[in-house]
Design a protein around this motif. Sequence first.
Motif, PDB file in Angstrom:
ATOM      1  N   ARG A 104       1.132  -1.147   0.197  1.00  0.00           N
ATOM      2  CA  ARG A 104       0.068  -0.218  -0.143  1.00  0.00           C
ATOM      3  C   ARG A 104       0.813   1.280  -0.536  1.00  0.00           C
ATOM      4  NH1 ARG A 104      -5.957   0.184   3.276  1.00  0.00           N
ATOM      5  NH2 ARG A 104      -5.423   2.017   2.664  1.00  0.00           N
ATOM      6  N   LEU A 105       1.461   1.269  -0.256  1.00  0.00           N
ATOM      7  CA  LEU A 105       2.771   2.906   0.174  1.00  0.00           C
ATOM      8  C   LEU A 105       3.058   2.705  -1.113  1.00  0.00           C
ATOM      9  CD1 LEU A 105       5.688   1.253   2.814  1.00  0.00           C
ATOM     10  CD2 LEU A 105       3.790   3.132   3.322  1.00  0.00           C
ATOM     11  N   ASP A 106       3.523   2.260  -2.068  1.00  0.00           N
ATOM     12  CA  ASP A 106       3.399   2.511  -3.153  1.00  0.00           C
ATOM     13  C   ASP A 106       1.862   3.325  -4.070  1.00  0.00           C
ATOM     14  OD1 ASP A 106       5.532   1.670  -3.659  1.00  0.00           O
ATOM     15  OD2 ASP A 106       4.417  -0.581  -4.360  1.00  0.00           O
ATOM     16  N   GLU A 107       0.629   3.386  -3.188  1.00  0.00           N
ATOM     17  CA  GLU A 107      -0.375   4.517  -3.472  1.00  0.00           C
ATOM     18  C   GLU A 107       0.128   5.786  -2.901  1.00  0.00           C
ATOM     19  OE1 GLU A 107      -3.168   1.221  -2.257  1.00  0.00           O
ATOM     20  OE2 GLU A 107      -2.550   0.248  -2.924  1.00  0.00           O
ATOM     21  N   PRO A 108      -0.847   5.999  -3.555  1.00  0.00           N
ATOM     22  CA  PRO A 108      -1.409   7.532  -2.653  1.00  0.00           C
ATOM     23  C   PRO A 108      -1.809   7.482  -1.510  1.00  0.00           C
ATOM     24  CG  PRO A 108      -2.643   7.429  -5.288  1.00  0.00           C
ATOM     25  CD  PRO A 108      -2.237   6.101  -4.980  1.00  0.00           C
ATOM     26  N   GLY A 109      -1.554   8.354  -1.178  1.00  0.00           N
ATOM     27  CA  GLY A 109      -2.050   8.317   0.470  1.00  0.00           C
ATOM     28  C   GLY A 109      -1.671  10.297   1.019  1.00  0.00           C
ATOM     29  N   ALA A 110      -2.628   9.856   2.655  1.00  0.00           N
ATOM     30  CA  ALA A 110      -2.548  11.143   3.012  1.00  0.00           C
ATOM     31  C   ALA A 110      -2.587  11.039   4.168  1.00  0.00           C
ATOM     32  CB  ALA A 110      -3.544  11.970   2.767  1.00  0.00           C
ATOM     33  N   THR A 111      -1.150  11.898   4.235  1.00  0.00           N
ATOM     34  CA  THR A 111      -0.255  11.159   6.444  1.00  0.00           C
ATOM     35  C   THR A 111      -0.916  12.419   6.735  1.00  0.00           C
ATOM     36  OG1 THR A 111       1.842  11.221   5.936  1.00  0.00           O
ATOM     37  CG2 THR A 111       0.039   9.299   5.923  1.00  0.00           C
TER      38      THR A 111
ATOM     39  N   SER B 165      -1.021  16.243   5.182  1.00  0.00           N
ATOM     40  CA  SER B 165      -1.353  16.217   4.117  1.00  0.00           C
ATOM     41  C   SER B 165      -3.008  16.001   4.006  1.00  0.00           C
ATOM     42  CB  SER B 165      -0.669  15.672   2.541  1.00  0.00           C
ATOM     43  OG  SER B 165       0.692  15.289   2.965  1.00  0.00           O
ATOM     44  N   LEU B 166      -3.388  17.472   3.412  1.00  0.00           N
ATOM     45  CA  LEU B 166      -5.083  17.189   3.481  1.00  0.00           C
ATOM     46  C   LEU B 166      -5.436  15.902   1.887  1.00  0.00           C
ATOM     47  CD1 LEU B 166      -6.375  20.602   4.685  1.00  0.00           C
ATOM     48  CD2 LEU B 166      -6.162  18.078   5.905  1.00  0.00           C
ATOM     49  N   GLU B 167      -4.522  15.668   0.928  1.00  0.00           N
ATOM     50  CA  GLU B 167      -5.076  14.682  -0.073  1.00  0.00           C
ATOM     51  C   GLU B 167      -4.101  14.457   0.065  1.00  0.00           C
ATOM     52  OE1 GLU B 167      -4.658  18.963  -0.683  1.00  0.00           O
ATOM     53  OE2 GLU B 167      -6.749  19.212   0.016  1.00  0.00           O
ATOM     54  N   ALA B 168      -4.333  13.489  -0.691  1.00  0.00           N
ATOM     55  CA  ALA B 168      -3.359  11.831  -1.063  1.00  0.00           C
ATOM     56  C   ALA B 168      -3.073  12.261  -2.707  1.00  0.00           C
ATOM     57  CB  ALA B 168      -4.072  11.018  -1.452  1.00  0.00           C
ATOM     58  N   TRP B 169      -1.680  12.972  -3.127  1.00  0.00           N
ATOM     59  CA  TRP B 169      -1.444  13.001  -3.707  1.00  0.00           C
ATOM     60  C   TRP B 169      -0.055  13.316  -4.601  1.00  0.00           C
ATOM     61  CZ3 TRP B 169       3.270  16.378  -4.729  1.00  0.00           C
ATOM     62  CH2 TRP B 169       3.426  16.803  -2.652  1.00  0.00           C
ATOM     63  N   ARG B 170       0.749  11.792  -3.342  1.00  0.00           N
ATOM     64  CA  ARG B 170       1.478  11.296  -3.847  1.00  0.00           C
ATOM     65  C   ARG B 170       1.744   9.999  -2.869  1.00  0.00           C
ATOM     66  NH1 ARG B 170       5.916  15.926  -0.253  1.00  0.00           N
ATOM     67  NH2 ARG B 170       3.640  15.273   1.379  1.00  0.00           N
ATOM     68  N   PRO B 171       3.017   9.145  -3.596  1.00  0.00           N
ATOM     69  CA  PRO B 171       2.965   7.753  -2.341  1.00  0.00           C
ATOM     70  C   PRO B 171       3.115   8.179  -1.338  1.00  0.00           C
ATOM     71  CG  PRO B 171       4.123   8.242  -4.555  1.00  0.00           C
ATOM     72  CD  PRO B 171       3.464   9.148  -4.675  1.00  0.00           C
ATOM     73  N   LEU B 172       2.502   6.658  -0.565  1.00  0.00           N
ATOM     74  CA  LEU B 172       2.483   7.197   1.070  1.00  0.00           C
ATOM     75  C   LEU B 172       3.486   6.856   1.470  1.00  0.00           C
ATOM     76  CD1 LEU B 172       0.270   7.096   3.270  1.00  0.00           C
ATOM     77  CD2 LEU B 172       0.450   4.551   2.910  1.00  0.00           C
ATOM     78  N   ASP B 173       4.032   6.361   0.566  1.00  0.00           N
ATOM     79  CA  ASP B 173       5.875   6.076   0.975  1.00  0.00           C
ATOM     80  C   ASP B 173       6.340   7.624   1.608  1.00  0.00           C
ATOM     81  OD1 ASP B 173       9.113   5.283   0.320  1.00  0.00           O
ATOM     82  OD2 ASP B 173       8.169   3.774   1.798  1.00  0.00           O
ATOM     83  N   THR B 174       6.594   8.278   0.322  1.00  0.00           N
ATOM     84  CA  THR B 174       6.949   9.812  -0.290  1.00  0.00           C
ATOM     85  C   THR B 174       5.835  10.163   0.985  1.00  0.00           C
ATOM     86  OG1 THR B 174       7.598   9.379  -2.097  1.00  0.00           O
ATOM     87  CG2 THR B 174       7.514  11.383  -1.541  1.00  0.00           C
ATOM     88  N   ASP B 175       5.338  10.407   1.096  1.00  0.00           N
ATOM     89  CA  ASP B 175       3.781  11.799   1.973  1.00  0.00           C
ATOM     90  C   ASP B 175       4.644  11.056   3.263  1.00  0.00           C
ATOM     91  OD1 ASP B 175       1.633  13.401   1.549  1.00  0.00           O
ATOM     92  OD2 ASP B 175       1.120  12.051   3.210  1.00  0.00           O
ATOM     93  N   ILE B 176       4.709   9.734   4.173  1.00  0.00           N
ATOM     94  CA  ILE B 176       5.352   9.593   5.162  1.00  0.00           C
ATOM     95  C   ILE B 176       6.703  10.422   5.091  1.00  0.00           C
ATOM     96  CG2 ILE B 176       6.241   6.981   5.541  1.00  0.00           C
ATOM     97  CD1 ILE B 176       3.716   8.799   8.276  1.00  0.00           C
ATOM     98  N   ARG B 177       7.313  10.015   4.687  1.00  0.00           N
ATOM     99  CA  ARG B 177       8.594  10.585   5.106  1.00  0.00           C
ATOM    100  C   ARG B 177       9.235  12.135   4.767  1.00  0.00           C
ATOM    101  NH1 ARG B 177      12.008   5.917   4.513  1.00  0.00           N
ATOM    102  NH2 ARG B 177      11.174   4.589   3.665  1.00  0.00           N
TER     103      ARG B 177
END
Length: 207
Positions: free
Chosen positions: A48-55, A71-83
């Motif tokens: 799931r970390l490769d899918e878009p996600g908002a954290t 992030s309020l919108e899921a606009w990049r991969p979850l792995d990128t967003d969390i880091r």
Amino acid sequence: MAEPGTQQRDGADGHPGPALGAALLVRARNAIAAEFGEAPQPEPAQPRLDEPGATFVTLTQHGELRGCIGSLEAWRPLDTDIRANARAAAFRDPRFPPLAREELPATCVEVSLLTPAEPIAFADEADALRQLRPGIDGVIFECGGRRATFLPQVWESLPEPNLFLAHLKRKAGFAPDFWADGVKLHRYGVRKWKESKTTCGAVAELD
């Protein structure tokens, strides 16, 4: 925690479970530790970390807030967003000085995975207040190009809808009693995970 490269599954009901939480927490901590040149902890694989996600990443020390960015919108991969949000919470939250290396062992990490935001239809402020669900809703307040949000966790310190909304308006740069025809409200939910209070780095799931 699983060995690196080991794929972990979500909960049996298909919702994000402890495996995803563990994967997010270790990546958040590794992103912060890397800024100090520290070796990373093993990172379990999670498809799931490769899918878009908002954290959102929230940092606390001895129960007190030390940083919170997300992030309020899921606009990049979850792995990128969390880091990215972990680094921002540690070093770029304007309310706090950048995290120092000696603070890291006493800093606990919480991650929140957001559901897509949905608009709240209301006739007036009283109607909006009646629709808010304490302890459940994350809320976005928007008006005149300004926007602010509170995660559902904020209900713990502001359990009354009128106080919750008043403080949210203040966060957006408005007076607590402000209201206008242009006000927009959205709600979202979160699944959250937090490192143990006694040993930062151990995962405890919070519903």
